[in-house]
Write an enzyme that holds these catalytic residues in place. Structure first.
Site, PDB file in Angstrom:
ATOM      1  N   LYS A   1      40.920  46.473  37.924  1.00 17.11           N
ATOM      2  CA  LYS A   1      40.539  47.468  39.120  1.00 17.11           C
ATOM      3  C   LYS A   1      41.151  46.525  40.052  1.00 17.11           C
ATOM      4  O   LYS A   1      41.891  47.309  41.244  1.00 17.11           O
ATOM      5  CB  LYS A   1      38.625  47.357  39.368  1.00 17.11           C
ATOM      6  CG  LYS A   1      38.871  48.271  41.002  1.00 17.11           C
ATOM      7  CD  LYS A   1      37.437  47.902  41.388  1.00 17.11           C
ATOM      8  CE  LYS A   1      36.481  47.197  42.114  1.00 17.11           C
ATOM      9  NZ  LYS A   1      37.434  46.673  43.321  1.00 17.11           N
ATOM     10  N   ASN A   2      41.094  45.487  41.251  1.00 16.40           N
ATOM     11  CA  ASN A   2      41.416  44.673  41.818  1.00 16.40           C
ATOM     12  C   ASN A   2      42.723  44.659  41.594  1.00 16.40           C
ATOM     13  O   ASN A   2      43.431  44.006  43.105  1.00 16.40           O
ATOM     14  CB  ASN A   2      40.234  43.350  41.948  1.00 16.40           C
ATOM     15  CG  ASN A   2      38.992  43.901  42.925  1.00 16.40           C
ATOM     16  OD1 ASN A   2      39.528  45.100  43.086  1.00 16.40           O
ATOM     17  ND2 ASN A   2      38.332  42.496  42.430  1.00 16.40           N
TER      18      ASN A   2
ATOM     19  N   CYS B   1      31.275  46.908  55.356  1.00 17.68           N
ATOM     20  CA  CYS B   1      30.446  46.821  54.184  1.00 17.68           C
ATOM     21  C   CYS B   1      29.473  46.121  53.519  1.00 17.68           C
ATOM     22  O   CYS B   1      28.657  45.407  54.859  1.00 17.68           O
ATOM     23  CB  CYS B   1      31.197  47.314  52.853  1.00 17.68           C
ATOM     24  SG  CYS B   1      31.316  45.254  52.675  1.00 17.68           S
TER      25      CYS B   1
ATOM     26  N   ARG C   1      34.304  41.862  56.761  1.00 20.93           N
ATOM     27  CA  ARG C   1      35.425  42.247  55.805  1.00 20.93           C
ATOM     28  C   ARG C   1      35.871  42.509  57.537  1.00 20.93           C
ATOM     29  O   ARG C   1      37.123  43.644  57.429  1.00 20.93           O
ATOM     30  CB  ARG C   1      35.690  43.204  55.847  1.00 20.93           C
ATOM     31  CG  ARG C   1      34.019  43.678  54.272  1.00 20.93           C
ATOM     32  CD  ARG C   1      34.025  43.273  52.738  1.00 20.93           C
ATOM     33  NE  ARG C   1      35.104  42.625  52.081  1.00 20.93           N
ATOM     34  CZ  ARG C   1      35.201  43.482  51.071  1.00 20.93           C
ATOM     35  NH1 ARG C   1      34.423  43.968  50.534  1.00 20.93           N
ATOM     36  NH2 ARG C   1      36.630  42.536  50.649  1.00 20.93           N
TER      37      ARG C   1
ATOM     38  N   ASP D   1      32.324  37.286  42.802  1.00 24.42           N
ATOM     39  CA  ASP D   1      32.325  39.165  42.461  1.00 24.42           C
ATOM     40  C   ASP D   1      31.868  38.953  40.741  1.00 24.42           C
ATOM     41  O   ASP D   1      31.176  39.660  40.430  1.00 24.42           O
ATOM     42  CB  ASP D   1      33.479  39.665  42.254  1.00 24.42           C
ATOM     43  CG  ASP D   1      34.310  40.007  43.223  1.00 24.42           C
ATOM     44  OD1 ASP D   1      35.779  40.424  43.073  1.00 24.42           O
ATOM     45  OD2 ASP D   1      33.904  39.585  44.157  1.00 24.42           O
TER      46      ASP D   1
ATOM     47  N   ARG E   1      32.344  52.129  40.517  1.00 28.32           N
ATOM     48  CA  ARG E   1      33.308  51.528  41.204  1.00 28.32           C
ATOM     49  C   ARG E   1      34.114  50.995  40.418  1.00 28.32           C
ATOM     50  O   ARG E   1      35.266  51.245  40.808  1.00 28.32           O
ATOM     51  CB  ARG E   1      33.446  51.319  43.047  1.00 28.32           C
ATOM     52  CG  ARG E   1      32.565  52.136  43.588  1.00 28.32           C
ATOM     53  CD  ARG E   1      32.532  51.465  45.006  1.00 28.32           C
ATOM     54  NE  ARG E   1      33.709  50.904  45.471  1.00 28.32           N
ATOM     55  CZ  ARG E   1      33.875  50.733  46.285  1.00 28.32           C
ATOM     56  NH1 ARG E   1      32.852  50.369  47.386  1.00 28.32           N
ATOM     57  NH2 ARG E   1      34.703  50.221  47.288  1.00 28.32           N
TER      58      ARG E   1
HETATM   59  C1  EPZ Z   1      39.275  40.901  47.407  1.00 27.27           C
HETATM   60  O1  EPZ Z   1      38.905  41.132  48.606  1.00 27.27           O
HETATM   61  C2  EPZ Z   1      38.752  42.074  45.597  1.00 27.27           C
HETATM   62  N1  EPZ Z   1      39.172  43.177  46.153  1.00 27.27           N
HETATM   63  C3  EPZ Z   1      37.326  41.633  46.838  1.00 27.27           C
HETATM   64  O2  EPZ Z   1      36.171  41.766  44.779  1.00 27.27           O
HETATM   65  C4  EPZ Z   1      36.248  39.706  46.081  1.00 27.27           C
HETATM   66  O3  EPZ Z   1      35.182  39.483  46.459  1.00 27.27           O
HETATM   67  C5  EPZ Z   1      37.443  39.245  47.059  1.00 27.27           C
HETATM   68  O4  EPZ Z   1      38.752  39.276  47.757  1.00 27.27           O
HETATM   69  C6  EPZ Z   1      37.154  37.930  46.838  1.00 27.27           C
HETATM   70  O5  EPZ Z   1      37.345  37.803  45.903  1.00 27.27           O
HETATM   71  C7  EPZ Z   1      39.974  43.349  46.315  1.00 27.27           C
HETATM   72  O6  EPZ Z   1      40.753  43.320  45.841  1.00 27.27           O
HETATM   73  C8  EPZ Z   1      40.347  45.080  45.876  1.00 27.27           C
HETATM   74  P1  EPZ Z   1      39.317  38.325  51.124  1.00 27.27           P
HETATM   75  P2  EPZ Z   1      39.662  40.577  50.161  1.00 27.27           P
HETATM   76  O7  EPZ Z   1      40.544  39.144  51.886  1.00 27.27           O
HETATM   77  O8  EPZ Z   1      40.690  40.903  49.855  1.00 27.27           O
HETATM   78  C9  EPZ Z   1      37.154  36.980  55.529  1.00 27.27           C
HETATM   79  C10 EPZ Z   1      34.643  43.566  44.424  1.00 27.27           C
HETATM   80  O9  EPZ Z   1      33.900  43.514  44.618  1.00 27.27           O
HETATM   81  N2  EPZ Z   1      38.516  37.601  55.731  1.00 27.27           N
HETATM   82  O10 EPZ Z   1      40.027  37.266  50.173  1.00 27.27           O
HETATM   83  O11 EPZ Z   1      38.438  41.558  51.287  1.00 27.27           O
HETATM   84  C11 EPZ Z   1      36.673  38.009  54.467  1.00 27.27           C
HETATM   85  O12 EPZ Z   1      35.678  38.934  55.838  1.00 27.27           O
HETATM   86  C12 EPZ Z   1      35.619  43.716  45.531  1.00 27.27           C
HETATM   87  O13 EPZ Z   1      35.590  43.671  43.227  1.00 27.27           O
HETATM   88  C13 EPZ Z   1      38.902  37.350  57.003  1.00 27.27           C
HETATM   89  O14 EPZ Z   1      37.257  36.677  57.494  1.00 27.27           O
HETATM   90  O15 EPZ Z   1      38.838  39.379  50.144  1.00 27.27           O
HETATM   91  C14 EPZ Z   1      35.634  37.491  53.364  1.00 27.27           C
HETATM   92  O16 EPZ Z   1      34.917  36.395  53.628  1.00 27.27           O
HETATM   93  C15 EPZ Z   1      34.177  42.804  45.833  1.00 27.27           C
HETATM   94  N3  EPZ Z   1      39.791  38.520  57.374  1.00 27.27           N
HETATM   95  C16 EPZ Z   1      36.755  36.418  53.030  1.00 27.27           C
HETATM   96  O17 EPZ Z   1      36.929  36.142  54.034  1.00 27.27           O
HETATM   97  C17 EPZ Z   1      40.608  38.744  57.124  1.00 27.27           C
HETATM   98  O18 EPZ Z   1      41.871  39.382  57.773  1.00 27.27           O
HETATM   99  C18 EPZ Z   1      37.355  36.938  51.499  1.00 27.27           C
HETATM  100  O19 EPZ Z   1      38.215  37.877  51.924  1.00 27.27           O
HETATM  101  C19 EPZ Z   1      40.373  38.629  55.294  1.00 27.27           C
HETATM  102  C20 EPZ Z   1      39.249  38.364  55.124  1.00 27.27           C
END
Ligand code: EPZ
Length: 422
Positions: free
Chosen positions: A22-23, A118, A123, A308, A400
């Site tokens: 998915k991701n 969310c 996020r 995850d 999802r």
């Molecule tokens: C991706 O989300 C995945 N989603 C998430 O999977 C996964 O948990 C996450 O990476 C971490 O591995 C998809 O790929 C669609 P991040 P993403 O940016 O890209 C903070 C699932 O269950 N952050 O690595 O949004 C954020 O709040 C989903 O399939 C900032 O602070 O994750 C989080 O605490 C859930 N500022 C951490 O970093 C930003 O600009 C990791 O976020 C971006 C992120």
């Protein structure tokens, strides 16, 4: 809303096919915005998030057609492009923010709604904004929308992210491939989904090196052409189903599984006394005799233990012998499955980013509620070996990220059925 009913059962036996990630797919689909030529994605998962991304891309002027029962996505974007990603779609799925980089690269401007928080956390998008600003984009927030402009086009740059954000890495890659000059992204995310996106972009004519490491170098090109790309196996679905025989006993082979996608997770399973074996067709998992052993878990960016899979691992540790401590270092609110597991008789104490799980002999079926994608599947895993019947409500969260979960688990002997809701 549908519910899923699970009756505790004995050992599982058989094979579970693992779908495309998915991701990975949610990052690959927006790449169609980068070229006038068609992009075909094979091994695509059949999930509601994929349909949401299809809807978003259609609103921007791209066309995505699901072929072969949804396992092939034929995407193209050769007409007029609408640069506005609307709140009504973006709020449903945070990954919608992955159109920001490609729209900037293709059009030089974009208006993308902030996704909003969310269940698992606020996020924010500051890391995305800093990364795209490094390439020359001017980005400001107006009425909940990010207005991004790159007058004169994006320019290559060296940029170090404060945190190895997966999405920000993907947005940076999809912007830098059409920027003028060379870019280097430092402290880049190393997830297999990043590697898959880089492979697809390279197949489209991009010049990228270093994906899978913390430093990725991109040489901007003038245009990208079409390609056909197979979506990488879903390592989170894989880990999820590997836990089914670990919790119930028996032996299950997860077809298409590769240990290199989830090495840190496999090490933890081994520590818990679960046998994990790479075969020619996938990963075979069986529980050696006796109870599962307690293990501690800390979630980290790849190659660390995946956040995850934290909820699903907790479901296993609820009936382990001993006490396990799980530390969630990626998201600020990702223990919502804990109180639901406690309703099933688990003994869990949550303090901030730590959850302490005191193993019990057996869980008991109960009515529980899914709160987010991975929490919902952890409840189903826990119910597989619980005494009696469990009803998991709000399973739209599940749909999802997991295609046909009741079919895949029934096929290996689980007593699970979906009850259609209103
Ligand atoms: C991706 O989300 C995945 N989603 C998430 O999977 C996964 O948990 C996450 O990476 C971490 O591995 C998809 O790929 C669609 P991040 P993403 O940016 O890209 C903070 C699932 O269950 N952050 O690595 O949004 C954020 O709040 C989903 O399939 C900032 O602070 O994750 C989080 O605490 C859930 N500022 C951490 O970093 C930003 O600009 C990791 O976020 C971006 C992120």
């Amino acid at each position: 809303m549908d519910s899923i009913i699970v009756r505790g059962n004995g050992p599982l036996k058989g094979q579970i096919p693992i779908a495309g990630a998915k991701n990975a797919c949610l990052a690959l689909m927006p790449a169609t915005l980068l070229s006038e030529e068609p992009l075909t994605l094979t091994n695509a998962p059949r999930l509601s998030d994929i349909r949401t991304m299809t809807e978003l891309l259609a609103s921007l002027g791209a066309e995505v057609t699901a072929l072969q029962d949804g396992k092939v996505l034929a995407a193209s974007c050769h007409g007029e492009i609408n640069p506005v990603a609307d709140y009504d779609i973006v709020r449903k799925m945070r990954a919608s923010n992955l159109v920001l980089g490609p729209l900037l690269a293709r059009l030089g401007h974009a208006v993308v709604s902030l996704p909003g928080g969310c269940a698992i956390g606020a996020r924010p998008m500051d890391i995305h904004i800093d990364a795209l600003a490094a390439l020359g984009a001017e980005i400001e927030l107006k009425e909940g929308y990010l207005h991004a402009n790159a007058r004169g086009g994006l320019k290559g740059a060296v940029h170090e992210m404060r945190f190895a954000s997966v999405g920000a890495t993907e947005n940076f890659l999809m912007a830098a491939v059409l920027a003028k000059g060379t870019s280097v992204l430092k402290n880049a995310a190393r997830e297999p989904e990043i590697v898959d996106l880089a492979k697809c972009l390279r197949a489209m004519g991009a010049q990228i090196e270093g994906e899978g490491t913390s430093d990725i170098t991109i040489e901007g090109v003038d245009r990208l052409h079409g390609a056909t790309h197979p979506v990488v196996t879903d390592r989170i679905e894989l880990g999820t189903y590997m836990l089914a025989p670990a919790i119930c006993g028996g032996e299950v082979e997860c077809l298409g599984g590769r240990i290199d996608l989830i090495e840190s997770f496999c090490e933890k399973l081994d520590g818990a006394g679960i046998s994990v074996e790479q075969t020619h067709t996938g990963i075979k998992v069986s529980r050696k005799n006796g109870r599962v052993r307690a293990v501690d878990v800390v979630t980290e960016p790849f190659p660390g233990f995946p956040t995850d899979l934290q909820a699903q691992m907790m479901a296993l540790l609820c009936t382990a012998e001993g006490t396990s401590v799980l530390e969630e270092k990626i998201f600020e609110n990702r223990f919502m499955h804990a109180p639901e597991l406690v309703r099933m008789g688990a003994k869990i104490e949550v303090h901030g980013g730590h959850a302490t799980v005191h193993g019990v002999e057996k869980l008991k079926g109960a009515r529980v509620m899914a709160t987010d994608l991975r929490a919902s599947v952890s409840l189903i895993l826990a119910a597989l070996a619980a005494e009696g019947e469990t009803m998991v409500s709000r399973v739209y969260h599940l749909d999802r990220g997991y295609e046909r979960v009741e079919e895949k688990l029934s096929a290996v002997g689980a007593k699970i059925e979906r009850v259609k809701g209103d």
